[in-house]
Each structure stands twice: as structure tokens, then as C-alpha cells.
Design a protein around this motif. Sequence first.
Motif, PDB file in Angstrom:
ATOM      1  N   LYS A   4       5.332   9.364  -4.834  1.00 38.13           N
ATOM      2  CA  LYS A   4       4.437  10.103  -5.728  1.00 38.13           C
ATOM      3  C   LYS A   4       2.983   9.695  -5.482  1.00 38.13           C
ATOM      4  CE  LYS A   4       7.519  12.424  -8.168  1.00 38.13           C
ATOM      5  NZ  LYS A   4       7.579  13.907  -8.180  1.00 38.13           N
ATOM      6  N   MET A   5       2.775   8.415  -5.212  1.00 42.97           N
ATOM      7  CA  MET A   5       1.426   7.942  -4.920  1.00 42.97           C
ATOM      8  C   MET A   5       0.876   8.654  -3.691  1.00 42.97           C
ATOM      9  SD  MET A   5       0.042   4.028  -4.316  1.00 42.97           S
ATOM     10  CE  MET A   5       0.341   3.540  -6.017  1.00 42.97           C
ATOM     11  N   LEU A   6       1.679   8.765  -2.658  1.00 37.42           N
ATOM     12  CA  LEU A   6       1.246   9.484  -1.460  1.00 37.42           C
ATOM     13  C   LEU A   6       1.065  10.963  -1.761  1.00 37.42           C
ATOM     14  CD1 LEU A   6       0.598   9.729   1.519  1.00 37.42           C
ATOM     15  CD2 LEU A   6       3.067   9.894   1.981  1.00 37.42           C
ATOM     16  N   GLY A   7       1.977  11.536  -2.562  1.00 41.18           N
ATOM     17  CA  GLY A   7       1.870  12.952  -2.902  1.00 41.18           C
ATOM     18  C   GLY A   7       0.555  13.289  -3.569  1.00 41.18           C
ATOM     19  N   LEU A   8       0.098  12.404  -4.452  1.00 40.32           N
ATOM     20  CA  LEU A   8      -1.194  12.619  -5.093  1.00 40.32           C
ATOM     21  C   LEU A   8      -2.333  12.309  -4.135  1.00 40.32           C
ATOM     22  CD1 LEU A   8      -2.988  13.253  -7.473  1.00 40.32           C
ATOM     23  CD2 LEU A   8      -2.571  10.932  -8.351  1.00 40.32           C
ATOM     24  N   GLY A   9      -2.186  11.241  -3.359  1.00 40.25           N
ATOM     25  CA  GLY A   9      -3.241  10.853  -2.428  1.00 40.25           C
ATOM     26  C   GLY A   9      -3.526  11.906  -1.374  1.00 40.25           C
ATOM     27  N   GLU A  10      -2.498  12.628  -0.950  1.00 42.92           N
ATOM     28  CA  GLU A  10      -2.681  13.633   0.091  1.00 42.92           C
ATOM     29  C   GLU A  10      -3.203  14.954  -0.457  1.00 42.92           C
ATOM     30  OE1 GLU A  10       1.249  14.172   1.706  1.00 42.92           O
ATOM     31  OE2 GLU A  10       1.909  15.435   0.029  1.00 42.92           O
ATOM     32  N   CYS A  66       1.244   3.398   1.669  1.00 40.60           N
ATOM     33  CA  CYS A  66       0.426   3.414   2.886  1.00 40.60           C
ATOM     34  C   CYS A  66       1.301   3.597   4.127  1.00 40.60           C
ATOM     35  CB  CYS A  66      -0.384   2.131   3.000  1.00 40.60           C
ATOM     36  SG  CYS A  66      -1.763   2.004   1.835  1.00 40.60           S
ATOM     37  N   GLU A  67       2.426   2.919   4.170  1.00 37.22           N
ATOM     38  CA  GLU A  67       3.342   3.067   5.303  1.00 37.22           C
ATOM     39  C   GLU A  67       3.856   4.504   5.399  1.00 37.22           C
ATOM     40  OE1 GLU A  67       6.343   0.171   4.679  1.00 37.22           O
ATOM     41  OE2 GLU A  67       5.028  -1.539   5.106  1.00 37.22           O
ATOM     42  N   LEU A  68       4.212   5.091   4.258  1.00 37.61           N
ATOM     43  CA  LEU A  68       4.675   6.478   4.245  1.00 37.61           C
ATOM     44  C   LEU A  68       3.564   7.427   4.708  1.00 37.61           C
ATOM     45  CD1 LEU A  68       6.635   6.524   0.850  1.00 37.61           C
ATOM     46  CD2 LEU A  68       7.624   6.549   3.152  1.00 37.61           C
ATOM     47  N   GLY A  69       2.349   7.152   4.260  1.00 35.10           N
ATOM     48  CA  GLY A  69       1.220   7.988   4.650  1.00 35.10           C
ATOM     49  C   GLY A  69       0.935   7.907   6.129  1.00 35.10           C
ATOM     50  N   ARG A  70       1.037   6.721   6.693  1.00 39.41           N
ATOM     51  CA  ARG A  70       0.791   6.556   8.132  1.00 39.41           C
ATOM     52  C   ARG A  70       1.826   7.329   8.952  1.00 39.41           C
ATOM     53  NH1 ARG A  70      -3.472   5.885   9.200  1.00 39.41           N
ATOM     54  NH2 ARG A  70      -2.903   7.983   9.671  1.00 39.41           N
ATOM     55  N   ASP A 126      -2.514  11.777  12.090  1.00 38.94           N
ATOM     56  CA  ASP A 126      -3.807  12.274  12.574  1.00 38.94           C
ATOM     57  C   ASP A 126      -4.872  12.357  11.483  1.00 38.94           C
ATOM     58  OD1 ASP A 126      -2.642  12.663  15.113  1.00 38.94           O
ATOM     59  OD2 ASP A 126      -1.862  14.622  14.500  1.00 38.94           O
ATOM     60  N   VAL A 127      -4.580  11.823  10.302  1.00 39.06           N
ATOM     61  CA  VAL A 127      -5.537  11.873   9.190  1.00 39.06           C
ATOM     62  C   VAL A 127      -5.908  10.446   8.794  1.00 39.06           C
ATOM     63  CG1 VAL A 127      -5.964  12.665   6.828  1.00 39.06           C
ATOM     64  CG2 VAL A 127      -4.504  14.014   8.352  1.00 39.06           C
ATOM     65  N   PRO A 128      -7.209  10.152   8.636  1.00 41.63           N
ATOM     66  CA  PRO A 128      -7.605   8.803   8.221  1.00 41.63           C
ATOM     67  C   PRO A 128      -6.959   8.396   6.901  1.00 41.63           C
ATOM     68  CG  PRO A 128      -9.519  10.024   8.986  1.00 41.63           C
ATOM     69  CD  PRO A 128      -8.376  11.010   8.916  1.00 41.63           C
ATOM     70  N   LEU A 129      -6.400   7.208   6.898  1.00 44.54           N
ATOM     71  CA  LEU A 129      -5.779   6.641   5.697  1.00 44.54           C
ATOM     72  C   LEU A 129      -6.711   5.556   5.169  1.00 44.54           C
ATOM     73  CD1 LEU A 129      -3.223   6.546   3.895  1.00 44.54           C
ATOM     74  CD2 LEU A 129      -2.327   4.803   5.449  1.00 44.54           C
ATOM     75  N   ILE A 130      -7.129   5.711   3.918  1.00 43.06           N
ATOM     76  CA  ILE A 130      -8.092   4.799   3.310  1.00 43.06           C
ATOM     77  C   ILE A 130      -7.441   4.032   2.175  1.00 43.06           C
ATOM     78  CG2 ILE A 130     -10.380   4.588   2.278  1.00 43.06           C
ATOM     79  CD1 ILE A 130     -10.432   5.877   5.048  1.00 43.06           C
ATOM     80  N   GLY A 131      -7.399   2.713   2.304  1.00 44.83           N
ATOM     81  CA  GLY A 131      -6.876   1.872   1.243  1.00 44.83           C
ATOM     82  C   GLY A 131      -7.973   1.469   0.271  1.00 44.83           C
ATOM     83  N   GLY A 132      -7.620   0.609  -0.659  1.00 47.45           N
ATOM     84  CA  GLY A 132      -8.632   0.178  -1.620  1.00 47.45           C
ATOM     85  C   GLY A 132      -8.147  -0.969  -2.473  1.00 47.45           C
ATOM     86  N   GLN A 133      -9.091  -1.813  -2.863  1.00 47.10           N
ATOM     87  CA  GLN A 133      -8.786  -2.895  -3.803  1.00 47.10           C
ATOM     88  C   GLN A 133     -10.078  -3.308  -4.482  1.00 47.10           C
ATOM     89  OE1 GLN A 133     -10.660  -4.379  -0.757  1.00 47.10           O
ATOM     90  NE2 GLN A 133      -8.563  -3.865  -0.248  1.00 47.10           N
ATOM     91  N   ILE A 134      -9.959  -4.145  -5.471  1.00 53.08           N
ATOM     92  CA  ILE A 134     -11.122  -4.572  -6.240  1.00 53.08           C
ATOM     93  C   ILE A 134     -11.780  -5.770  -5.568  1.00 53.08           C
ATOM     94  CG2 ILE A 134      -9.947  -6.217  -7.739  1.00 53.08           C
ATOM     95  CD1 ILE A 134     -11.520  -4.863 -10.070  1.00 53.08           C
ATOM     96  N   GLY A 135     -13.091  -5.905  -5.768  1.00 51.27           N
ATOM     97  CA  GLY A 135     -13.817  -7.023  -5.201  1.00 51.27           C
ATOM     98  C   GLY A 135     -13.663  -8.291  -6.024  1.00 51.27           C
ATOM     99  N   GLU A 149      -5.597  -8.801   4.731  1.00 51.34           N
ATOM    100  CA  GLU A 149      -4.802  -9.209   5.900  1.00 51.34           C
ATOM    101  C   GLU A 149      -3.481  -8.460   5.963  1.00 51.34           C
ATOM    102  OE1 GLU A 149      -6.510 -13.754   6.543  1.00 51.34           O
ATOM    103  OE2 GLU A 149      -4.639 -13.464   5.434  1.00 51.34           O
ATOM    104  N   ALA A 150      -2.926  -8.107   4.806  1.00 54.04           N
ATOM    105  CA  ALA A 150      -1.717  -7.284   4.791  1.00 54.04           C
ATOM    106  C   ALA A 150      -2.020  -5.873   5.301  1.00 54.04           C
ATOM    107  CB  ALA A 150      -1.134  -7.227   3.386  1.00 54.04           C
ATOM    108  N   TYR A 151      -3.182  -5.337   4.923  1.00 53.14           N
ATOM    109  CA  TYR A 151      -3.599  -4.021   5.418  1.00 53.14           C
ATOM    110  C   TYR A 151      -3.770  -4.025   6.937  1.00 53.14           C
ATOM    111  CZ  TYR A 151      -4.630  -1.637   0.965  1.00 53.14           C
ATOM    112  OH  TYR A 151      -4.551  -1.001  -0.252  1.00 53.14           O
ATOM    113  N   ASN A 152      -4.130  -5.167   7.506  1.00 56.92           N
ATOM    114  CA  ASN A 152      -4.318  -5.248   8.961  1.00 56.92           C
ATOM    115  C   ASN A 152      -3.074  -4.810   9.718  1.00 56.92           C
ATOM    116  OD1 ASN A 152      -6.954  -6.178   8.849  1.00 56.92           O
ATOM    117  ND2 ASN A 152      -6.392  -8.345   8.953  1.00 56.92           N
ATOM    118  N   ASP A 153      -1.914  -4.996   9.104  1.00 55.04           N
ATOM    119  CA  ASP A 153      -0.654  -4.691   9.777  1.00 55.04           C
ATOM    120  C   ASP A 153      -0.128  -3.289   9.483  1.00 55.04           C
ATOM    121  OD1 ASP A 153      -0.614  -7.304  10.805  1.00 55.04           O
ATOM    122  OD2 ASP A 153       0.361  -8.069   8.998  1.00 55.04           O
ATOM    123  N   ILE A 154      -0.834  -2.526   8.645  1.00 53.59           N
ATOM    124  CA  ILE A 154      -0.341  -1.204   8.244  1.00 53.59           C
ATOM    125  C   ILE A 154      -0.916  -0.091   9.100  1.00 53.59           C
ATOM    126  CG2 ILE A 154      -0.325   0.479   6.337  1.00 53.59           C
ATOM    127  CD1 ILE A 154      -0.061  -1.821   4.410  1.00 53.59           C
ATOM    128  N   GLY A 155      -2.112  -0.285   9.633  1.00 49.68           N
ATOM    129  CA  GLY A 155      -2.714   0.742  10.477  1.00 49.68           C
ATOM    130  C   GLY A 155      -3.569   1.726   9.721  1.00 49.68           C
TER     131      GLY A 155
END
Length: 379
Positions: A49-55, A126-130, A135-144, A185-191
Motif C-alpha cells: 500500500k505504501m508503494l501504491g500511494l508513493g507511485e 523500497c525494494e518493491l518499488g525498485r 526506470d523511475v527514480p526512487l526517493i527515500g526519506g528520513q528525519i534529520g 547505510e541500509a538505503y545504500n543496499d536498496i538502490g
Amino acid sequence: MDLIENLENAFAGKEVEKVPAASIVSVALVEGMEKSGCGFPISHVDPEKMLGLGESAHRYAGIESINLPFDLAIESEALGCEVDLREGNEHIPEITASPFFDDITSVEVNDDFLSSGRIPVVAKACELGREKYPDVPLIGGQIGPFTLLGQVVGIEYLMKCLATDPEAVKEGTNVMADAVIEIVEAYNDIGIQGDCMYEPSVAADLLPPEMFDEIVSRPLKRISKAADFNIVLHVCGDTTPILKHTLNLGYNGFSFEDSVNAKEANQIKYDLKSDTQLVGNVATDTLFKGDLEGVRAETFKALDRGIDILGSSCCVPPGTPLKAMEAMVKARDEYYEKGMDITRERNEEALSWEPDYKEMIPPVANFHQMPKLKKTLKL
């Protein structure tokens, strides 16, 4: 147009086919929820569902990115805070309790941080989205880290500590940076192709600009160095007083609101010889109102003033119509179709940042009728 290559080139400061219309901040719209069947709060806890909304903003408005997740309570929840996901498509989760309230010296990162709360949900989405959108940029996010510290100890208490014990604030911010780095660092491995780090609490009206370097520069630099992807720092409000700091932290992009003049930001960027690209800054208010002519005008202005990646000035309000986001993409296309990018190129070369139509009063619907502009653009 290869969307991923185009965005990568923009982040690298290279020539682009068009300035990407890839919103780096969160876009979770009620209309997108209705079309996709992926509303709140289920889209916060279910990866599909998260991907469904994100896309949805990409599918229905042409936004050249897919953004996940949609709230800023994920890290604090994984640190042990209680979070109310709240019902209703226009309501985002909020923190209701914390084990660290009013005790900055007790802040620590739990050993199971990455496997706690909803962090695994975001990783799976994120893995499902990749897989679904190679062919579409996948943008993650977190708080500072500074904003995260304010969440877990209480923002009013944090402001008090800034005055009474700045060393404790500095140490607490570095501890929170450790948590953020684990996610990076976890995002580094997701692409993923990009990541937005939301740091609204370092705005000048909360953190005095003269304390920026002392409190947050080091932890923010540590985070940027940990990323193997393009990482963007986003700060809300008028960030003009701290531009010389935020554009000098090693981030690939800095996302700012419409209250900041992109012309001035570019001048500071050039003075610093910074490689940080400018991201934004179409007003959320204009988008939310569905003011299509206003969106068009602001898009043209942002492009003329040298914005490197076009998008909303802050997280897009859920009630924003999809047509407003689509209007931003179409205005970007029109800008290039009419050859208006020659103004952008000329401004960049001269650092004048003066659009040909600066004396014209919006709306901009009749730009193509202006004799001067027609002559300049050889239309």
C-alpha cells in the motif's frame, strides 16, 4: 527521456535534457489515495500500500519520481516512542509519548533500531518499488538528527537546553545522527536514486544561525558522507540566513521553500563554489489551491532563477489536486518547448538571474504574446 539518468545528471551538475520535475519531498495526495485504493493509515504500515500511494503522483500526475515514506515519526517510533497513526486520509502520524521526554542525557539508539517499528516496512516498500519501477527514480526519506532529537526529548525542552546546556544538545544530536546513519547505510543496499533528509528544526527561527556550525554541522556532514546515493537536505521556512551553512555540508541537494529567492541561493552557491544543487521551490500554497496559472508562473520563475531540480517547496499537502502537480510538469515542458531555457543559460553564464519578463505582472498565460519575448526566443 531517461528519468534516472536525467536526475543523476542534475545532481551531478551536468547538462540535462530538462530540469527534472522530480519532487524530492513527500507527495501523498488524497486523490492519489482514492485512485490507488491506498489511503491512510494503511499506507503507513503495509509495504504494498505504501508503494501504491508513493507511485500515484508518478502514475496520475507525471511526477518524475516515486517518494517513500510519508511521515516523520518513523525513526522516533523505532527508538521507542509511542505513535498514533491516526485515522483519515489527511492526517499524518504523531508522537504521543517518549521514553526520553525532558531528559536529553538519556537519549540512546537501541541495538534493534533497524528492525524496530515501521523501518522494515519502508525498506520492503523500497525494494518493491525498485523491482516494479526500474526506470523511475526512487526517493527515500528520513528525519534529520536535530529534529529527531526534538521529537524524542520534546521541542520546548530542547530549546531550553540550547540556552542552558548546548554541549548536551550537541552530544544528543550526534547520537541521533548515529541512528540516521544506520538508515542511510541500509538505503545504500536498496538502490535508491535519492533521499530527502527532513531537518525543519534547524530553521533560523528555532536554531540561532550562529549556533548552526556548533550544534549541527558535524552530524549533518557525517550523514552526507555515509550515503552512496544522492542525498538532499530539506529545511522548512526562510532558510536565507543559513544558506551559507546548508550549501556547504557535502549534500547533493538542498531543498528549500518559496520564501527563499533561488536567485540569491544561486549567488551564495557560486560564491561558495558549492556542488550542492538547488531543489524546489514551487509554493505548496499555490499547489494546494489548484492555482494552475500560479503554478505555471512559479515554475517559470524557479527555472529562470536556476533551480536544478524542480518540485514542491515543502511536503505537498494531502488535499492538493493531482492536476496542480501535473501543471508543474507541463509548465516545465512548456518552458523548454518555447525555448525559454536560453534565458536560464544566459542568466547562469552572467549570474544576472534577471528574466526577460521581470516587469510583467502574473498570471503568465500570455507570455507567448509578448513581442519582446517572442523576439528574444525567435518564436
